[in-house]
Design an enzyme around this catalytic site. Sequence first.
Site, PDB file in Angstrom:
ATOM      1  N   LYS A 184       6.833  -6.898  48.645  1.00  0.00           N
ATOM      2  CA  LYS A 184       6.958  -7.540  47.320  1.00  0.00           C
ATOM      3  C   LYS A 184       6.122  -6.802  46.259  1.00  0.00           C
ATOM      4  CE  LYS A 184       9.923 -10.228  49.064  1.00  0.00           C
ATOM      5  NZ  LYS A 184       9.872 -11.582  49.570  1.00  0.00           N
TER       6      LYS A 184
HETATM    7  C1  LIG Z   1      10.425 -12.696  50.347  1.00  0.00           C
HETATM    8  C2  LIG Z   1      11.203 -13.845  49.869  1.00  0.00           C
HETATM    9  C3  LIG Z   1      10.945 -15.168  50.299  1.00  0.00           C
HETATM   10  C4  LIG Z   1       9.995 -15.498  51.411  1.00  0.00           C
HETATM   11  O1  LIG Z   1       8.761 -14.962  51.287  1.00  0.00           O
HETATM   12  P1  LIG Z   1       7.847 -14.713  52.609  1.00  0.00           P
HETATM   13  O2  LIG Z   1       6.524 -14.368  51.993  1.00  0.00           O
HETATM   14  O3  LIG Z   1       8.470 -13.598  53.357  1.00  0.00           O
HETATM   15  O4  LIG Z   1       7.813 -15.987  53.368  1.00  0.00           O
HETATM   16  C5  LIG Z   1      11.664 -16.183  49.725  1.00  0.00           C
HETATM   17  N1  LIG Z   1      12.600 -15.962  48.803  1.00  0.00           N
HETATM   18  C6  LIG Z   1      12.900 -14.720  48.388  1.00  0.00           C
HETATM   19  C7  LIG Z   1      13.951 -14.527  47.355  1.00  0.00           C
HETATM   20  C8  LIG Z   1      12.227 -13.624  48.920  1.00  0.00           C
HETATM   21  O5  LIG Z   1      12.561 -12.387  48.526  1.00  0.00           O
END
Ligand SMILES: *Cc1c(COP(=O)(O)O)cnc(C)c1O
Length: 395
Positions: A184
Amino acid sequence: MRPNMLPYSKQIIDDNDIRAVVDALESKWLTTGPMVELFEVMFCEATGSANAVAVSSGTAALHAAMFAAGIGPDDEVIVPAITFVATANAAVYCGATPVFADVCKDTLLIDPKDVVRKITDQTRAIVAMDYGGQPCDYRALREIADRHGLVLIADACHSLGATYHGNQVGTLADLNCFSLHAVKQITTGEGGVVTTHDSDLAAAMRQFRNHGIDSDHRTRSRKNTHAYQMQTPGFNYRLTDFQCALGLSQLQKLESFTAWRQQVAGLYDELLTSHPLIVPLTSLSDRSNARHLYVVRCETGDAGPSRDAIFDQMRRLDIGVNVHYQPVFQHPFYQRLCGNIDHQCPNAEAAYETILSLPVFPTLDENQVKRVVATLADIVLPSKTVQRNSGLIAG
Ligand SMILES: *Cc1c(COP(=O)(O)O)cnc(C)c1O
């Protein structure tokens, strides 16, 4: 993974990050210590929000937000058909039923017109997911939520650092959920944050992330008491101090990371403008795009190579492309939960046949971007030496 594979995304960790984590490991607190609060304060500052609650993942952030919003059994939560499964799963954790709204064809953002069509007497909340880093149409979604008395939740896991009509992501919905997973915008390894303007909702989420207990370990130690009370069956969704130390260090680089991603996207845009069959998603001018993903549609039609053939060939040539995402309702669990709802989200279904995510991350350089585009163009419009319809480059 192959050693020379260019990944579609990767984390950027520097010496300051490493020092920050080591310092936290050598401090008195590994978890529920001062770094958590400090990270929350700085996250508020970075996003212009009033309250931030750090949790153990983006998924935990979505779950905490839905809990705080009072989502429960018999409720329906409208979610986009194209998103990561966690968006819909969080509603299921609360005993609610996700209802899938279609996305707009050119942006893959949730379509406010379809949201209105999917509202019933049981609808309690709308989740807007800022696909690829571009904020949704929050003006329209806010108007719909207010008119129907619904909570507006942002799944902003792609869009930390973006703005909509000059307002920062993190302030656009009642509850705004972020992921700090390795791929991210910034990372704590695993981690998440919820921001909200409502301090009661923030307090509810602080309790929820700590088993539903109304005080944390550090507060009890400060007050010299052992006593605590559990108010609701919460979870252990806490983020550790060494992760928050990494988050603090990463936050300082958010602006430069975002600028780098935007520069990469700008170069892709430029190199692809005149390509007839590789069509980037549309970026709208009233908002900025954090460019978590750079997604193109492969408009190769029946005569050209399929998206999957292009995907395979790119991977074989060491370019780590990806696909975000298969419509959530096509997964077996949701087929069982919601029944067969094929054809109710035609844009999402059609998009899934053609979308491809190209590499984008800070440090990706101009030559690498050019190599990605040249390789893709070669596969999509193969040279004359290649048999028509084969969809593959010779050799
Ligand atoms: C990454 C992501 C999540 C979940 O996040 P985690 O930290 O992996 O639990 C939820 N929604 C979207 C759109 C994502 O890209």
